[in-house]
Write an enzyme that holds these catalytic residues in place. Structure first.
Site, PDB file in Angstrom:
ATOM      1  N   LYS A 154      69.189  23.817  12.848  1.00 25.66           N
ATOM      2  CA  LYS A 154      68.194  23.503  11.805  1.00 25.66           C
ATOM      3  C   LYS A 154      68.503  24.221  10.490  1.00 25.66           C
ATOM      4  CE  LYS A 154      65.162  24.588  14.995  1.00 25.66           C
ATOM      5  NZ  LYS A 154      65.979  24.439  16.201  1.00 25.66           N
ATOM      6  N   ILE A 155      68.796  25.551  10.585  1.00 27.90           N
ATOM      7  CA  ILE A 155      69.036  26.311   9.353  1.00 27.90           C
ATOM      8  C   ILE A 155      70.399  25.945   8.758  1.00 27.90           C
ATOM      9  CG2 ILE A 155      69.334  28.642   8.407  1.00 27.90           C
ATOM     10  CD1 ILE A 155      67.349  29.610  10.625  1.00 27.90           C
ATOM     11  N   THR A 232      72.619  35.663   7.736  1.00 28.86           N
ATOM     12  CA  THR A 232      71.152  35.656   7.804  1.00 28.86           C
ATOM     13  C   THR A 232      70.709  35.351   9.239  1.00 28.86           C
ATOM     14  OG1 THR A 232      71.131  33.332   7.199  1.00 28.86           O
ATOM     15  CG2 THR A 232      70.761  34.910   5.409  1.00 28.86           C
ATOM     16  N   SER A 233      71.644  35.473  10.199  1.00 29.44           N
ATOM     17  CA  SER A 233      71.311  35.023  11.552  1.00 29.44           C
ATOM     18  C   SER A 233      70.914  36.195  12.460  1.00 29.44           C
ATOM     19  CB  SER A 233      72.475  34.240  12.132  1.00 29.44           C
ATOM     20  OG  SER A 233      72.032  33.509  13.232  1.00 29.44           O
ATOM     21  N   ARG A 234      71.872  36.916  12.980  1.00 28.54           N
ATOM     22  CA  ARG A 234      71.586  38.115  13.780  1.00 28.54           C
ATOM     23  C   ARG A 234      72.711  39.125  13.528  1.00 28.54           C
ATOM     24  NH1 ARG A 234      67.173  36.712  13.971  1.00 28.54           N
ATOM     25  NH2 ARG A 234      65.836  36.256  15.757  1.00 28.54           N
ATOM     26  N   ASP A 258      71.260  39.886   5.774  1.00 29.90           N
ATOM     27  CA  ASP A 258      69.810  40.017   5.915  1.00 29.90           C
ATOM     28  C   ASP A 258      69.493  40.625   7.282  1.00 29.90           C
ATOM     29  OD1 ASP A 258      67.088  39.459   4.993  1.00 29.90           O
ATOM     30  OD2 ASP A 258      67.019  38.001   6.632  1.00 29.90           O
ATOM     31  N   GLU A 263      69.580  47.390  13.085  1.00 32.24           N
ATOM     32  CA  GLU A 263      68.435  47.317  12.155  1.00 32.24           C
ATOM     33  C   GLU A 263      67.122  47.803  12.775  1.00 32.24           C
ATOM     34  OE1 GLU A 263      68.492  42.969  11.540  1.00 32.24           O
ATOM     35  OE2 GLU A 263      66.470  42.911  12.375  1.00 32.24           O
ATOM     36  N   HIS A 295      65.877  41.771   6.650  1.00 31.68           N
ATOM     37  CA  HIS A 295      65.403  40.694   7.527  1.00 31.68           C
ATOM     38  C   HIS A 295      64.207  39.960   6.901  1.00 31.68           C
ATOM     39  CE1 HIS A 295      65.986  39.434  11.940  1.00 31.68           C
ATOM     40  NE2 HIS A 295      65.419  38.431  11.280  1.00 31.68           N
ATOM     41  N   GLN A 296      64.390  39.529   5.679  1.00 28.29           N
ATOM     42  CA  GLN A 296      63.301  38.886   4.952  1.00 28.29           C
ATOM     43  C   GLN A 296      63.542  37.390   4.717  1.00 28.29           C
ATOM     44  OE1 GLN A 296      63.952  41.050   0.971  1.00 28.29           O
ATOM     45  NE2 GLN A 296      63.398  39.022   0.245  1.00 28.29           N
ATOM     46  N   ALA A 297      64.644  36.855   5.286  1.00 23.75           N
ATOM     47  CA  ALA A 297      64.991  35.462   4.975  1.00 23.75           C
ATOM     48  C   ALA A 297      63.857  34.497   5.328  1.00 23.75           C
ATOM     49  CB  ALA A 297      66.276  35.065   5.686  1.00 23.75           C
ATOM     50  N   PHE A 298      63.085  34.849   6.363  1.00 21.76           N
ATOM     51  CA  PHE A 298      62.015  33.940   6.816  1.00 21.76           C
ATOM     52  C   PHE A 298      60.770  34.035   5.947  1.00 21.76           C
ATOM     53  CE2 PHE A 298      58.704  36.738   8.495  1.00 21.76           C
ATOM     54  CZ  PHE A 298      59.365  37.967   8.415  1.00 21.76           C
TER      55      PHE A 298
HETATM   56  P1  NAD Z   1      69.219  26.249  16.054  1.00 17.68           P
HETATM   57  O1  NAD Z   1      69.067  26.492  17.511  1.00 17.68           O
HETATM   58  O2  NAD Z   1      68.555  25.075  15.418  1.00 17.68           O
HETATM   59  O3  NAD Z   1      70.788  26.157  15.702  1.00 17.68           O
HETATM   60  C1  NAD Z   1      71.770  26.998  16.215  1.00 17.68           C
HETATM   61  C2  NAD Z   1      73.073  26.235  16.196  1.00 17.68           C
HETATM   62  O4  NAD Z   1      74.121  27.130  16.627  1.00 17.68           O
HETATM   63  C3  NAD Z   1      73.084  25.031  17.143  1.00 17.68           C
HETATM   64  O5  NAD Z   1      73.533  23.869  16.463  1.00 17.68           O
HETATM   65  C4  NAD Z   1      74.060  25.449  18.242  1.00 17.68           C
HETATM   66  O6  NAD Z   1      74.792  24.357  18.787  1.00 17.68           O
HETATM   67  C5  NAD Z   1      74.969  26.389  17.456  1.00 17.68           C
HETATM   68  N1  NAD Z   1      75.771  27.246  18.327  1.00 17.68           N
HETATM   69  C6  NAD Z   1      75.471  27.726  19.559  1.00 17.68           C
HETATM   70  N2  NAD Z   1      76.506  28.431  20.030  1.00 17.68           N
HETATM   71  C7  NAD Z   1      77.460  28.406  19.084  1.00 17.68           C
HETATM   72  C8  NAD Z   1      78.773  28.943  18.997  1.00 17.68           C
HETATM   73  N3  NAD Z   1      79.299  29.658  19.997  1.00 17.68           N
HETATM   74  N4  NAD Z   1      79.483  28.728  17.868  1.00 17.68           N
HETATM   75  C9  NAD Z   1      78.945  27.993  16.852  1.00 17.68           C
HETATM   76  N5  NAD Z   1      77.739  27.438  16.887  1.00 17.68           N
HETATM   77  C10 NAD Z   1      77.007  27.647  17.984  1.00 17.68           C
HETATM   78  O7  NAD Z   1      68.791  27.598  15.357  1.00 17.68           O
HETATM   79  P2  NAD Z   1      68.292  27.806  13.844  1.00 17.68           P
HETATM   80  O8  NAD Z   1      66.826  27.563  13.762  1.00 17.68           O
HETATM   81  O9  NAD Z   1      69.199  27.082  12.923  1.00 17.68           O
HETATM   82  O10 NAD Z   1      68.523  29.386  13.695  1.00 17.68           O
HETATM   83  C11 NAD Z   1      69.830  29.961  13.709  1.00 17.68           C
HETATM   84  C12 NAD Z   1      69.679  31.466  13.846  1.00 17.68           C
HETATM   85  O11 NAD Z   1      69.071  31.994  12.660  1.00 17.68           O
HETATM   86  C13 NAD Z   1      68.728  31.902  14.984  1.00 17.68           C
HETATM   87  O12 NAD Z   1      69.433  32.053  16.188  1.00 17.68           O
HETATM   88  C14 NAD Z   1      68.173  33.211  14.496  1.00 17.68           C
HETATM   89  O13 NAD Z   1      68.941  34.246  15.091  1.00 17.68           O
HETATM   90  C15 NAD Z   1      68.439  33.203  12.994  1.00 17.68           C
HETATM   91  N6  NAD Z   1      67.196  33.321  12.188  1.00 17.68           N
HETATM   92  C16 NAD Z   1      67.114  34.310  11.251  1.00 17.68           C
HETATM   93  C17 NAD Z   1      65.971  34.436  10.467  1.00 17.68           C
HETATM   94  C18 NAD Z   1      65.841  35.503   9.391  1.00 17.68           C
HETATM   95  O14 NAD Z   1      64.724  35.747   8.898  1.00 17.68           O
HETATM   96  N7  NAD Z   1      66.925  36.155   8.976  1.00 17.68           N
HETATM   97  C19 NAD Z   1      64.910  33.538  10.648  1.00 17.68           C
HETATM   98  C20 NAD Z   1      65.028  32.527  11.607  1.00 17.68           C
HETATM   99  C21 NAD Z   1      66.181  32.421  12.375  1.00 17.68           C
END
Ligand code: NAD
Length: 330
Positions: A154-155, A232-234, A258, A263, A295-298
């Site tokens: 989604k992101i 911005t993921s983990r 982020d 953290e 960790h403020q992206a959200f």
């Molecule tokens: P999502 O589940 O919609 O998408 C994750 C994508 O990663 C999927 O398309 C999946 O197929 C893919 N994936 C899985 N394993 C993989 C690999 N080994 N290599 C490459 N791609 C792979 O998740 P999302 O809603 O897009 O969120 C993504 C991440 O963002 C979350 O896991 C979360 O950790 C992080 N996040 C961060 C914040 C923030 O405030 N910084 C907020 C929300 C989410």
């Protein structure tokens, strides 16, 4: 229904209290994280509502079960901090908020890119002090650059569309490619091709055993010199020591994060009057080409609204024995 909301901040309380008017659940807000030291606070609660830095390992889950907790209602998308096997073993259900605002996170990734590149954070401080010089503020055009996106869920999809809109060439890697993105102009490639071809690399995949320390010495060696890395993921997606080394070697040109692997005891807190013990974080803060947000992206009002509504509807489904739309299973 008694709900203990851990790691809660004033904004959590504000949005939760607003949307609880439709439900009237009994909410108790705890500033502290939920972890092995604080799990005794959950006595007599039916539900714990937790966030990204609460630690729900086996020991904590066992304590929750002993205290009568029946549901772990995550108010985030990621669930890497919950031992799902233990939750199942102790009969505790887990729900999450799978998509509260993909745009919020994607737009923050863009903010990191533009700030690092055009140095608006430095310009802001200079002008405040009456310094109108342009020395060392040279950036680059993002237009026509190649952006590599790892994870097009989604992101990642929202981020790809933003970067296409800026006139970038977008390369992507995902274990499950999205046909619609290809139609929009994104090119799926192998990880190696993405590393080799990208000026900017943005991480949007979850933290899993397969993705832990994806960005390390080896992967960075395949990247362009002066690459910009955005996370911005983990935090655990990046081997921080390796990135520090490559920043020092001038291989990595820019780092925007982020999230940070350690953290947990720092982010979300005001540490301005304390000595920070984490030497790696201190090193990162000292680089002129590193930008860290906590960790403020959200953190948009749209996302906080969606989080509150979804958490309460997840709890409502649980209380009313309905099937759980957003259940997380191992
Ligand atoms: P999502 O589940 O919609 O998408 C994750 C994508 O990663 C999927 O398309 C999946 O197929 C893919 N994936 C899985 N394993 C993989 C690999 N080994 N290599 C490459 N791609 C792979 O998740 P999302 O809603 O897009 O969120 C993504 C991440 O963002 C979350 O896991 C979360 O950790 C992080 N996040 C961060 C914040 C923030 O405030 N910084 C907020 C929300 C989410």
């Amino acid at each position: 229904m008694k709900i203990a909301v851990f790691s809660s901040k004033p904004y959590d309380r504000r949005y939760f209290e607003t949307y609880n008017k439709d439900y009237n659940y009994e909410l108790s807000f705890f500033d502290t994280n939920l972890n092995a030291q604080t799990s005794n606070l959950t006595q007599d609660f039916d539900v714990v509502c937790v966030f990204v830095n609460d630690q729900l390992g086996k020991e904590v889950i066992k304590a929750l079960a002993n205290n009568g907790v029946k549901l772990i209602a995550l108010r985030c998308a990621g669930f890497n901090n919950v031992d799902l096997e233990a939750a199942e073993q102790y009969g505790i259900k887990v729900t999450r908020v799978p998509a509260y605002s993909p745009q919020a996170v994607a737009e923050h990734a863009l903010a990191l890119i533009l700030t690092l590149n055009r140095k608006t954070h430095k310009a802001y401080n200079r002008v405040k002090e009456g310094n109108f010089s342009l020395d060392n503020l040279i950036g680059f055009n993002v237009y026509n650059k190649t952006v590599g996106v790892i994870g097009t869920g989604k992101i990642g999809q929202a981020f790809c569309k933003i970067m296409l809109g800026l006139g970038c060439k977008v390369l992507a890697y995902d274990v499950t490619p999205q046909g619609a993105l290809e139609e929009a102009g994104v090119t799926y490639v192998t990880l190696e091709e993405l590393y080799k071809g990208s000026d900017i690399i943005s991480l949007h995949c979850p933290l899993l055993p397969a993705t832990q320390h994806l960005i390390n010495d080896k992967s960075i060696a395949q990247m362009k010199t002066q690459v910009m890395i955005i996370n911005t993921s983990r935090g655990g997606l990046i081997n921080t020591e390796d990135v520090v080394k490559n920043l020092k070697d001038r291989k990595v040109g820019y780092l925007g994060i982020d999230v940070y692997e350690q953290e947990e005891n720092v982010f979300f807190e005001d540490k301005s009057e304390q000595i920070i013990e984490d030497d790696t974080l201190l090193k990162l803060i000292s680089f002129p080409n590193v930008l860290i947000t906590s960790h403020q992206a959200f953190l948009t009002s749209e996302a906080l609204t969606e989080i509150s509504k979804t958490v309460f509807s997840n709890i409502y489904e649980f209380v009313n024995n309905q099937s759980l739309t957003n259940e997380v299973k191992q």
